[in-house]
Scaffold this motif. Structure first.
Motif, PDB file in Angstrom:
ATOM      1  N   PHE A 163      73.864 -18.148 -70.354  1.00  0.00           N
ATOM      2  CA  PHE A 163      74.880 -17.081 -70.326  1.00  0.00           C
ATOM      3  C   PHE A 163      74.830 -16.296 -69.008  1.00  0.00           C
ATOM      4  O   PHE A 163      75.572 -15.345 -68.825  1.00  0.00           O
ATOM      5  N   ASP A 164      73.899 -16.683 -68.113  1.00  0.00           N
ATOM      6  CA  ASP A 164      73.700 -15.988 -66.843  1.00  0.00           C
ATOM      7  C   ASP A 164      73.257 -14.528 -67.060  1.00  0.00           C
ATOM      8  O   ASP A 164      73.603 -13.639 -66.300  1.00  0.00           O
ATOM      9  N   LEU A 165      72.521 -14.306 -68.137  1.00  0.00           N
ATOM     10  CA  LEU A 165      71.885 -13.013 -68.412  1.00  0.00           C
ATOM     11  C   LEU A 165      70.389 -13.272 -68.242  1.00  0.00           C
ATOM     12  O   LEU A 165      69.676 -13.545 -69.201  1.00  0.00           O
ATOM     13  N   ILE A 166      69.926 -13.235 -66.992  1.00  0.00           N
ATOM     14  CA  ILE A 166      68.558 -13.680 -66.689  1.00  0.00           C
ATOM     15  C   ILE A 166      67.543 -12.660 -67.217  1.00  0.00           C
ATOM     16  O   ILE A 166      67.549 -11.498 -66.808  1.00  0.00           O
ATOM     17  N   PRO A 167      66.683 -13.099 -68.141  1.00  0.00           N
ATOM     18  CA  PRO A 167      65.672 -12.179 -68.669  1.00  0.00           C
ATOM     19  C   PRO A 167      64.665 -11.757 -67.596  1.00  0.00           C
ATOM     20  O   PRO A 167      64.225 -12.588 -66.800  1.00  0.00           O
ATOM     21  N   SER A 168      64.313 -10.477 -67.585  1.00  0.00           N
ATOM     22  CA  SER A 168      63.290  -9.970 -66.665  1.00  0.00           C
ATOM     23  C   SER A 168      61.924 -10.510 -67.047  1.00  0.00           C
ATOM     24  O   SER A 168      61.093 -10.790 -66.194  1.00  0.00           O
ATOM     25  N   LEU A 169      61.689 -10.630 -68.365  1.00  0.00           N
ATOM     26  CA  LEU A 169      60.448 -11.214 -68.880  1.00  0.00           C
ATOM     27  C   LEU A 169      60.815 -12.253 -69.923  1.00  0.00           C
ATOM     28  O   LEU A 169      61.607 -11.976 -70.829  1.00  0.00           O
ATOM     29  N   GLN A 170      60.225 -13.438 -69.770  1.00  0.00           N
ATOM     30  CA  GLN A 170      60.459 -14.535 -70.714  1.00  0.00           C
ATOM     31  C   GLN A 170      59.111 -14.995 -71.238  1.00  0.00           C
ATOM     32  O   GLN A 170      58.197 -15.210 -70.442  1.00  0.00           O
ATOM     33  N   ILE A 171      59.024 -15.125 -72.537  1.00  0.00           N
ATOM     34  CA  ILE A 171      57.780 -15.627 -73.135  1.00  0.00           C
ATOM     35  C   ILE A 171      58.143 -16.893 -73.905  1.00  0.00           C
ATOM     36  O   ILE A 171      58.939 -16.853 -74.843  1.00  0.00           O
ATOM     37  N   ILE A 172      57.584 -18.015 -73.455  1.00  0.00           N
ATOM     38  CA  ILE A 172      57.916 -19.314 -74.054  1.00  0.00           C
ATOM     39  C   ILE A 172      56.628 -20.097 -74.344  1.00  0.00           C
ATOM     40  O   ILE A 172      55.571 -19.775 -73.805  1.00  0.00           O
ATOM     41  N   ASP A 173      56.764 -21.133 -75.189  1.00  0.00           N
ATOM     42  CA  ASP A 173      55.598 -21.975 -75.475  1.00  0.00           C
ATOM     43  C   ASP A 173      55.902 -23.472 -75.396  1.00  0.00           C
ATOM     44  O   ASP A 173      55.084 -24.298 -75.788  1.00  0.00           O
ATOM     45  N   GLY A 174      57.093 -23.825 -74.896  1.00  0.00           N
ATOM     46  CA  GLY A 174      57.424 -25.244 -74.777  1.00  0.00           C
ATOM     47  C   GLY A 174      57.652 -25.926 -76.106  1.00  0.00           C
ATOM     48  O   GLY A 174      57.519 -27.142 -76.219  1.00  0.00           O
ATOM     49  N   GLN A 175      57.994 -25.115 -77.140  1.00  0.00           N
ATOM     50  CA  GLN A 175      58.259 -25.675 -78.461  1.00  0.00           C
ATOM     51  C   GLN A 175      59.450 -24.958 -79.094  1.00  0.00           C
ATOM     52  O   GLN A 175      59.764 -23.832 -78.753  1.00  0.00           O
ATOM     53  N   GLU A 176      60.067 -25.662 -80.047  1.00  0.00           N
ATOM     54  CA  GLU A 176      61.134 -25.066 -80.838  1.00  0.00           C
ATOM     55  C   GLU A 176      60.961 -25.568 -82.255  1.00  0.00           C
ATOM     56  O   GLU A 176      60.951 -26.778 -82.483  1.00  0.00           O
TER      57      GLU A 176
END
Length: 154
Positions: free
Chosen positions: A43-56
């Motif tokens: 959506f081009d709403l770039i998060p300032s902080l992203q927390i991911i784990d490579g899973q869904e």
């Protein structure tokens, strides 16, 4: 985390326009979860902080693509919030954004320390499985509610 901490936007209504209703011009956007992060980047709403784990939904996936993010890594086992994770989250808030924290383990519960330590103008977004997107505006009330939850978990 069965009960959303904020407003739940049903999956079929999750659009850029719908999300922007909850953002101000200077919102510090925080995403927790690969799909939520990817959706916001799309959506081009770039998060300032992203927390991911490579899973869904417990399945491995390719992490969302993003250029120029500062990357941090932390170990956080499923159903836990480690003190190392809290330290890395606090550190991320002092860094030039965008910052991405890659979690070895599981990131779901990290929504809680994020809500406690996020800056005043923060908006936290995370997925509610099979339901939609949760948007949490950080307020003193949310901080207190989440701190109480964290205290109960100790």
């Amino acid at each position: 985390m069965k009960i959303p901490l904020g407003i739940l936007i049903p999956e079929n209504q999750t659009s850029k326009n719908e999300i922007q209703k909850y953002l101000s011009e200077n919102s510090y956007i925080i995403t927790v979860g690969d799909r939520t992060t990817e959706k916001m980047i799309d959506f081009d709403l770039i998060p300032s902080l992203q927390i991911i784990d490579g899973q869904e939904k417990r399945e491995k996936r390719i992490p969302p693509k993003l250029k120029n993010a500062i990357e941090l890594t932390v170990d956080n086992p499923p159903a836990e919030i480690t003190s190392q994770s809290i330290s890395v989250i606090k550190k991320a808030f002092t860094m030039k954004s965008p910052v991405r924290i890659f979690v070895n383990g599981e990131e779901d519960l990290l929504v809680l320390p994020v809500c406690v330590h996020a800056p005043e103008n923060a908006v936290v977004l995370y997925g509610q499985p099979h339901e939609g997107l949760v948007i949490v505006k950080i307020t003193p009330e949310i901080r207190n509610k989440v701190q109480t939850l964290l205290d109960l978990m100790e």
